[in-house]
Design an enzyme around this catalytic site. Structure first.
Site, PDB file in Angstrom:
ATOM      1  N   HIS A 191      28.699   2.327  56.823  1.00 52.57           N
ATOM      2  CA  HIS A 191      28.682   3.658  56.253  1.00 52.57           C
ATOM      3  C   HIS A 191      30.069   4.011  55.699  1.00 52.57           C
ATOM      4  CE1 HIS A 191      26.792   7.544  55.798  1.00 52.57           C
ATOM      5  NE2 HIS A 191      27.931   8.090  56.174  1.00 52.57           N
ATOM      6  N   LYS A 243      14.903  11.002  59.709  1.00 54.83           N
ATOM      7  CA  LYS A 243      15.802  11.405  58.610  1.00 54.83           C
ATOM      8  C   LYS A 243      16.237  10.165  57.830  1.00 54.83           C
ATOM      9  CE  LYS A 243      19.894  12.464  56.621  1.00 54.83           C
ATOM     10  NZ  LYS A 243      20.846  11.541  56.006  1.00 54.83           N
ATOM     11  N   GLU A 301      24.027  10.056  49.143  1.00 47.80           N
ATOM     12  CA  GLU A 301      24.610   9.442  50.349  1.00 47.80           C
ATOM     13  C   GLU A 301      24.993   7.996  50.039  1.00 47.80           C
ATOM     14  OE1 GLU A 301      22.522  10.382  53.996  1.00 47.80           O
ATOM     15  OE2 GLU A 301      23.380   8.615  54.961  1.00 47.80           O
ATOM     16  N   ASP A 360       7.774  15.704  44.117  1.00 46.11           N
ATOM     17  CA  ASP A 360       8.211  16.878  44.870  1.00 46.11           C
ATOM     18  C   ASP A 360       8.640  16.460  46.279  1.00 46.11           C
ATOM     19  OD1 ASP A 360       8.310  19.181  46.412  1.00 46.11           O
ATOM     20  OD2 ASP A 360       6.564  20.111  45.481  1.00 46.11           O
TER      21      ASP A 360
END
Ligand code: MEV
Length: 448
Positions: free
Chosen positions: A396, A283, A86, A299
């Site tokens: 963004h 998130k 991202e 992990d």
């Protein structure tokens, strides 16, 4: 339609696997094969190492590996390695690091390092008899009979720290657990815990069957269902926080420090009460955490599972971060349950993981937990800061602009011009497309 089922795929060598895929899915051309082989590493030894990480490997899947510098953590400067696709995540982390650099930086501490695993079993009988037998007879036996397995870990200062019997029969008929607590030092410990649990389960079954405490009916109604670690580790937890006087929240922010602090706290409180917002809020936190976790070969699925389970431990899904304003001070923090390792797994094998740990000054697993918590907090700070001021899209889309230009197949020359044009303009795929078309027409006219 021709059948695409194949027997013995794993037995084919890499080239044969690719040839089969190309034949089945290549649309009659070698394009698919070329893409897959183009990503092979030129260094055959390195490629072999990667091939052997997992089953049926046919190529490598690259992610950008970025660096967010200037993180002041407990008075030391850190540089965070981050693996993530991202476009705005590394930039946001770096921006947060810079913001807090002259305000005392990030403070962290370890709140616990206990990991858990369970034998889930069914028992139909007298619960108090089972509990007595467990305490007097079984617990000691479980520890003794796993001594060989735990020897190395005990030498490193870890091992089994507790074993309990838990009655869950109120939640599911006849359901009980043997709950093991473990300290796994610098390893994530999944293999260690699962091996201990499987040994416990062998001992448990044998001891139960030969015991004369339980009658035939109880023995016939005893069944071990499974033995497995839990990825939810609420007692393996790191805290990261930032704080400063409210007046110091002035930076390049378009609103007053007081309004910033108030809006920021409201934004966190909204995520605390509203699961729709909490999901997006968390998130964003995981953007920071996962990218450090990936870069350090840990992990990320386990880390995600743990964080989201903790986010709902009150019975309602809520924010992982919290904010308070007290005595003119702004405080923002995260309590993050997370289980990480710096030995075992890929950590000593993957060259980029070794590099990441080196960049982080070879932290202990406990230190790495705290660094991951900082990455999450920093990411959340950057996101909320944008959301309550400029909005998220400005930053963004600025970072995403290069992706759009590349998608449109722009030349290096065109790329430079378009980046220049969109420095101050609103960015969207369509607007960039139009601008590139206009530029190309203009250049065609000039060439003629
Ligand atoms: C995007 O990946 C993450 C954000 O949506 C997080 C947030 O809204 O807090 C920006």
């Amino acid at each position: 339609m021709k059948s695409k089922i194949i027997e013995g795929f794993s037995k084919l060598n890499k080239e044969e696997k690719i040839n089969w895929l190309t034949k089945q899915y290549g649309g009659g051309s070698e394009g698919l094969k070329n893409i897959l082989t183009q990503y092979w590493n030129h260094n055959a030894d390195l490629q072999k190492l990667h091939d052997e990480f997992a089953e049926n490997t046919i190529s490598n899947f690259y992610l950008p590996y970025g660096i967010a510098p200037n993180f002041l953590i407990n008075d030391d400067i850190y540089v965070l390695p981050m693996a993530i696709e991202e476009s705005s995540v590394v930039a946001a982390a770096a921006k947060s690091a810079k913001f807090w650099l002259n305000k005392g930086g990030f403070k962290t501490k370890l709140l616990g390092s206990t990991k858990l695993g369970h034998i889930h079993f069914m028992y139909k009988g007298d619960a108090s008899k089972l509990l007595q037998w467990f305490k007097i007879h079984l617990k000691e036996k479980l520890i003794k009979q796993s001594m060989d397995l735990t020897k190395n870990m005990r030498m490193r200062g870890g091992g089994i720290t507790n074993i309990e019997l838990v009655d869950k029969s109120n939640e599911l008929e006849n359901y009980y657990q043997i709950k093991g607590s473990f300290n796994t030092q610098d390893s994530m410990g999944a293999n260690f815990i699962n091996s201990c649990l499987e040994q416990f389960s062998i001992t448990f079954k044998a001891e139960f069957q030969k015991s004369n405490i339980f009658d035939e009916e109880e023995k016939n109604n005893f069944q071990i269902i499974m033995s497995i670690l839990s990825n939810y580790t609420p007692d393996c937890m790191a805290r990261a926080e930032v704080s400063c006087k409210i007046k110091d929240l002035r930076d390049d922010i378009s609103i007053s420090p007081e309004e910033f602090a108030w809006k920021f706290k409201q934004a966190v409180e909204i995520a605390e009460v509203e699961p729709y917002r909490a999901a997006t809020h968390n998130k964003g936190i995981m953007n920071g955490i996962d990218s450090v976790i990936l870069a350090t070969g840990n992990d990320f699925r386990a880390v995600e599972a743990c964080a989201h389970t903790y986010a709902s431990h009150t019975g309602k899904y809520t924010s992982l971060t919290h904010c308070e304003i007290k005595n003119d001070r702004f405080r923002f923090w995260i309590d993050l349950p997370i289980s990480l390792g710096i030995v075992g797994g890929l950590t000593n094998l993957h060259p980029l993981v070794i590099a990441s740990l080196q960049i982080l000054n070879n932290p202990s697993a406990e230190k790495l937990m705290q660094i991951a918590a900082v990455a999450g907090l920093a990411q959340n700070f950057a996101a909320i800061r944008s959301l309550i001021t400029t909005g998220i899209q400005k930053g963004h889309m600025k970072m995403h602009l290069t992706n759009i230009i590349n998608q449109l197949g722009a030349t290096e020359e065109e790329k430079k011009t378009i980046l220049d044009i969109f420095k101050e303009k609103t960015i969207s795929y369509h607007l960039v497309f139009e601008e590139l078309e206009r530029l190309r027409k203009e250049n065609n006219v000039k060439e003629r």
